[in-house]
Write a protein that holds these residues in place. Sequence first.
Motif, PDB file in Angstrom:
ATOM      1  N   ASP A   1       9.135  -4.528   2.989  1.00 15.43           N
ATOM      2  CA  ASP A   1       8.895  -5.432   4.113  1.00 15.43           C
ATOM      3  C   ASP A   1       7.637  -5.056   4.895  1.00 15.43           C
ATOM      4  N   GLU A   2       7.301  -3.774   4.900  1.00 13.30           N
ATOM      5  CA  GLU A   2       6.095  -3.318   5.596  1.00 13.30           C
ATOM      6  C   GLU A   2       4.827  -3.652   4.817  1.00 13.30           C
ATOM      7  N   ASN A   3       4.981  -3.987   3.543  1.00  9.54           N
ATOM      8  CA  ASN A   3       3.811  -4.176   2.673  1.00  9.54           C
ATOM      9  C   ASN A   3       3.986  -5.452   1.855  1.00  9.54           C
ATOM     10  N   LEU A   4       3.948  -6.569   2.520  1.00 10.78           N
ATOM     11  CA  LEU A   4       4.216  -7.849   1.863  1.00 10.78           C
ATOM     12  C   LEU A   4       3.113  -8.243   0.884  1.00 10.78           C
ATOM     13  N   ASN A   5       1.970  -7.563   0.965  1.00  7.02           N
ATOM     14  CA  ASN A   5       0.872  -7.824   0.025  1.00  7.02           C
ATOM     15  C   ASN A   5       1.046  -7.064  -1.284  1.00  7.02           C
ATOM     16  N   ILE A   6       2.098  -6.242  -1.387  1.00  5.99           N
ATOM     17  CA  ILE A   6       2.336  -5.432  -2.578  1.00  5.99           C
ATOM     18  C   ILE A   6       3.555  -5.960  -3.319  1.00  5.99           C
ATOM     19  N   THR A   7       3.453  -6.047  -4.628  1.00  4.39           N
ATOM     20  CA  THR A   7       4.592  -6.378  -5.488  1.00  4.39           C
ATOM     21  C   THR A   7       5.188  -5.074  -5.999  1.00  4.39           C
ATOM     22  N   PHE A   8       6.460  -4.851  -5.690  1.00  7.69           N
ATOM     23  CA  PHE A   8       7.130  -3.601  -6.040  1.00  7.69           C
ATOM     24  C   PHE A   8       8.098  -3.797  -7.195  1.00  7.69           C
ATOM     25  N   ASP A   9       7.986  -2.928  -8.210  1.00  2.00           N
ATOM     26  CA  ASP A   9       9.010  -2.754  -9.229  1.00  2.00           C
ATOM     27  C   ASP A   9       9.722  -1.436  -8.963  1.00  2.00           C
ATOM     28  N   LEU A  10      10.957  -1.327  -9.422  1.00  2.00           N
ATOM     29  CA  LEU A  10      11.744  -0.113  -9.211  1.00  2.00           C
ATOM     30  C   LEU A  10      12.360   0.330 -10.531  1.00  2.00           C
ATOM     31  N   SER A  11      12.169   1.602 -10.868  1.00  2.00           N
ATOM     32  CA  SER A  11      12.747   2.177 -12.075  1.00  2.00           C
ATOM     33  C   SER A  11      13.561   3.405 -11.699  1.00  2.00           C
TER      34      SER A  11
END
Length: 245
Positions: free
Chosen positions: A28-38
Amino acid sequence: MHVLICTIIRNRRPYLPLWEDQILCLKDENLNITFDLSIFENDSNDGTVEYLAEIQSDLTDELNNVIITCAKKDWPYFGSIRDEERVAYLANARNHALNQALNRKLDYTYDKVIFIEPDIDYDPEEISKLLYTDDDIASPYSLHPIEFADHRWIYDSWATRINASDDIFRGPKIFDMPDRLAVAATFNCFCVYNAKPFLEGARFSGINPITNRWDCDTTNICLEFAAREYNKIGLYKIPVTHLDN
């Protein structure tokens, strides 16, 4: 920017709600970033596996891609000690978390990879600064819980080294830290890596590439980065508290 978050987990059920909440706050703090989680979990017997199954759909709703592997490895359990067998298992687990994400066919490449330990407390807004440095590796300064602290001495002392020839952190306590300290190696429970060396084949190992002897796995990956000429490594005056002792 595309960022891969990796976490390895074993018997950390009490800390996982905070771990989950902080990752979602980071998003939420970095809406310009697309996050994947492994996530790679192994050999837990405290409800960790069941909790991960419960939250997988929620994480998938919030993040771009989520991969969770739970494995029965029958590896021995180690505390936070220096041990040759332990660092080999840790390197194996970290590489599993990396590989299960990087080996997929995607229409994008990662810019950064973050390894986040499951039992830490941090401010998502403050730690987000690490995502925008030009360092090849950047970390905060990890601390023991305040009741165990000796004037806020670093927690991850084995993995943090000012010089490659060091065997432990010999730098300042957090009160005396500059905003950024150039180091040869760091991890500190939340570590941001330039993704390129991983995409080029760099992986964690229990063997120090300089001495060819066993050493801290998270130190070894920093030395591997440096050998590949990705040697801009920073330790930042951003506190992270390690909750499990």
